[in-house]
Scaffold this motif. Structure first.
Motif, short mmCIF file in Angstrom:
data_model
loop_
_atom_site.label_atom_id
_atom_site.label_comp_id
_atom_site.label_asym_id
_atom_site.label_seq_id
_atom_site.Cartn_x
_atom_site.Cartn_y
_atom_site.Cartn_z
N TYR A 1 0.85 -1.18 0.00
CA TYR A 1 0.00 0.00 0.00
C TYR A 1 0.89 1.24 0.00
O TYR A 1 1.98 1.22 0.57
CB TYR A 1 -0.88 0.05 1.25
CG TYR A 1 -1.82 -1.13 1.39
CD1 TYR A 1 -3.07 -1.10 0.81
CD2 TYR A 1 -1.45 -2.26 2.09
CE1 TYR A 1 -3.94 -2.17 0.93
CE2 TYR A 1 -2.30 -3.34 2.23
CZ TYR A 1 -3.55 -3.29 1.64
OH TYR A 1 -4.40 -4.35 1.76
N LEU B 1 -4.24 6.78 5.16
CA LEU B 1 -4.79 5.69 4.35
C LEU B 1 -6.31 5.83 4.32
O LEU B 1 -6.91 6.45 5.21
CB LEU B 1 -4.44 4.33 4.95
CG LEU B 1 -3.00 3.87 4.85
CD1 LEU B 1 -2.75 2.74 5.83
CD2 LEU B 1 -2.69 3.41 3.45
N ASN B 2 -6.95 5.21 3.33
CA ASN B 2 -8.41 5.17 3.27
C ASN B 2 -8.94 4.26 4.36
O ASN B 2 -8.29 3.31 4.77
CB ASN B 2 -8.89 4.64 1.91
CG ASN B 2 -8.59 5.60 0.79
OD1 ASN B 2 -8.54 6.80 1.00
ND2 ASN B 2 -8.39 5.07 -0.40
N ARG B 3 -10.16 4.52 4.80
CA ARG B 3 -10.80 3.70 5.82
C ARG B 3 -10.87 2.23 5.38
O ARG B 3 -10.63 1.31 6.16
CB ARG B 3 -12.21 4.24 6.12
CG ARG B 3 -13.09 3.36 6.95
CD ARG B 3 -12.67 3.15 8.38
NE ARG B 3 -12.17 4.35 9.00
CZ ARG B 3 -11.18 4.36 9.90
NH1 ARG B 3 -10.62 3.24 10.28
NH2 ARG B 3 -10.76 5.48 10.43
N VAL B 4 -11.20 1.99 4.11
CA VAL B 4 -11.31 0.62 3.59
C VAL B 4 -9.96 -0.09 3.69
O VAL B 4 -9.90 -1.26 4.09
CB VAL B 4 -11.80 0.65 2.12
CG1 VAL B 4 -11.84 -0.73 1.52
CG2 VAL B 4 -13.17 1.31 2.04
N GLU B 5 -8.89 0.61 3.34
CA GLU B 5 -7.55 0.02 3.42
C GLU B 5 -7.18 -0.31 4.86
O GLU B 5 -6.64 -1.39 5.15
CB GLU B 5 -6.51 0.96 2.81
CG GLU B 5 -6.63 1.11 1.32
CD GLU B 5 -5.68 2.15 0.75
OE1 GLU B 5 -5.26 1.98 -0.41
OE2 GLU B 5 -5.35 3.12 1.45
#
Length: 158
Positions: free
Chosen positions: A26, A87-91
């Motif tokens: 990531y 980072l994105n919440r989903v990640e």
């Protein structure tokens, strides 16, 4: 002044690929202080002891050494403070689910500037056993010998 373009590598953790099976990578942004950015632009950082921890739904980078900026004043930063990752919440949720499984960890692979912004490449990884490391080294040595033999054959030395 023109906007910075491209990718400029600051630090790389080569030992991480030796010690871990990298499964997923990531790219995360970093929340930094001004003196940290200046020190990074000078090309000074070490990812050797770094790891990522997820606390209260936020990703934090621990153990990364960014030395104090030489021309900094009393506003200088602590060299090994924990730094927030963007980072994105989903990640974050995906990484947190994986790390709850046995044997998974998150390690930083590289620290770089991308279009003028500091980024860190993190990897979801599983630790290698010592025999895995020996197997990897043996495969690398075999590939190297194979390429050398092909090169000698093409040059007509065999």
């Amino acid at each position: 002044m023109p906007k910075e373009q491209g990718r400029k590598l600051v630090a790389q953790n080569r030992k991480a690929r030796h010690d871990y099976h990298v499964e997923d990578t990531y790219e995360a942004g970093l929340v930094l202080m001004g003196t940290e950015v200046k020190s990074l632009r000078a090309g000074r950082a070490s990812l050797v002891d770094g790891f990522v921890d997820i606390e209260n739904g936020e990703a934090w980078l621990h153990g990364v050494h960014i030395p104090e900026y030489a021309q900094g004043t009393w506003t200088n930063h602590a060299a090994r403070r924990k730094r927030k990752l963007l980072l994105n919440r989903v990640e974050i949720d995906k990484i947190e689910r994986k790390t709850s499984e046995k044997g998974y960890t998150i390690v930083p692979l590289s620290l770089y500037f991308k279009d003028g912004r500091a980024k860190v490449e993190i990897a979801l990884a599983k630790g290698k056993k010592s025999w895995d490391k020996r197997q990897t080294l043996r495969e690398r040595q075999d590939d190297r010998e194979k390429q050398q033999a092909i090169g000698r054959r093409l040059k007509g030395q065999e």
